[in-house]
Structure formats: structure tokens, C-alpha cells
Design an enzyme around this catalytic site. Structure first.
Site, PDB file in Angstrom:
ATOM      1  N   GLU A  54       0.808  -0.907  -0.099  1.00 27.07           N
ATOM      2  CA  GLU A  54       0.202   0.015  -0.085  1.00 27.07           C
ATOM      3  C   GLU A  54       0.923   1.274  -0.039  1.00 27.07           C
ATOM      4  OE1 GLU A  54      -0.112  -2.667   1.846  1.00 27.07           O
ATOM      5  OE2 GLU A  54      -1.929  -2.847   3.180  1.00 27.07           O
ATOM      6  N   CYS A  82      -2.594  -2.873   7.551  1.00 26.11           N
ATOM      7  CA  CYS A  82      -2.331  -2.662   8.705  1.00 26.11           C
ATOM      8  C   CYS A  82      -2.497  -1.178   9.543  1.00 26.11           C
ATOM      9  CB  CYS A  82      -0.840  -3.070   9.284  1.00 26.11           C
ATOM     10  SG  CYS A  82       0.234  -2.023   8.261  1.00 26.11           S
ATOM     11  N   CYS A  85      -0.541   1.179   7.401  1.00 26.63           N
ATOM     12  CA  CYS A  85      -1.075   1.610   6.227  1.00 26.63           C
ATOM     13  C   CYS A  85      -2.359   2.266   6.060  1.00 26.63           C
ATOM     14  CB  CYS A  85      -1.188   0.290   5.497  1.00 26.63           C
ATOM     15  SG  CYS A  85       0.267  -0.297   5.012  1.00 26.63           S
TER      16      CYS A  85
END
Length: 148
Positions: A54, A82, A85
């Protein structure tokens, strides 16, 4: 182009990550119906703990737009993002995030925490999970099973 088509491209990028020995996660950023940028996991090769798919895709999109704001974009990623990100997506003002497989260990879109539902944060975006989840999850399972 439907979400599944963009997720299929993210899966191709995840396979590229796997071929490079990285955890197979791929990401695509779409603006106005077209792919703006792509990324795949590279933390090992880049010696960079932030080099998630990402982040790689957001860096490329920001460079392409010459702007750190990615307003109006959709980010497709094969694994639930996560917290790092998701935080970066919020700072970039990504409008929508679409992910494939849930991540019960670090997922920040509902599996462990749901930052998208946190009303105290200053940016809110849409999130949708489960797009091609079985294919995305199978790629991850195959990768980790080969490593054990």
C-alpha cells in the site's frame, strides 16, 4: 472496471512479491476508473519496514500526481491493511479502500481494530473487504506453507 478486475491486478503484483521472496501482497490505486499506480511488498529487498504494498502504491501515486493528497482515489490491496498503512491512507485522503483477505493478526479494517470506524480520527473513508478473498488468502497460505 469492477472491483474484481482491479483486485486481479493486485493479485498479479502479489505474485511478483512472492517471486521476489516477499510476503505476497499487491496493491493498485485507481483514479477515475484507471490504474494510477501499483505496488507490492518490498520490505526485505528495500531494507525498509514501511515498504508495504500500500505504501509503495501511495508513493508512486503521489509522485505521478505531484501531490501527497490522493483525494478521490480507491486503493485495492490483497490483504487487509495494517494500522500503519491505514494511517497513511488517511493522511493521503484515499477515499475508498478495498481489500481481499482478512488479516487476523494485524488487520486494521475490522479484524484486530477498525480504524475506519474510529470517529475521533479526522479523516473518514469507505472500506470494503472480502473481494476475491479466497484467491488472496490462498496465495498467502501457499507462500507461508512453502516456508514452513
Amino acid at each position: 472496471m469492477p472491483d474484481e478486475d482491479f483486485m486481479r491486478r493486485a493479485l498479479e503484483l502479489a505474485r511478483r512479491a512472492a517471486a521476489e521472496g516477499e510476503v505476497p501482497v499487491g496493491a493498485v490505486i485507481v483514479a477515475e476508473g484507471s490504474v494510477l499506480s501499483e505496488g507490492w511488498n518490498r520490505p526485505v529487498a528495500a531494507h525498509d519496514p514501511t515498504a508495504h504494498a500500500e505504501i509503495q502504491a501511495m508513493r508512486a501515486a503521489a509522485a505521478a500526481l505531484n501531490n501527497y493528497r490522493l483525494s478521490g482515489t480507491t486503493l485495492y490491496v490483497t490483504l487487509e491493511p495494517c494500522a500503519m498503512c491505514v494511517g497513511a491512507m488517511f493522511h493521503a485522503r484515499v477515499a475508498r479502500t478495498v481489500f481481499g483477505a482478512a488479516d487476523p493478526k494485524t488487520g486494521a479494517c475490522g479484524s484486530v481494530v477498525n480504524l475506519f470506524a474510529e470517529t475521533r480520527l479526522n479523516h473518514h473513508a469507505q472500506v470494503e473487504g472480502g473481494v476475491l478473498a479466497e484467491e488472496c488468502g490462498a496465495l498467502l497460505r501457499e507462500f507461508f506453507s512453502a516456508r514452513r
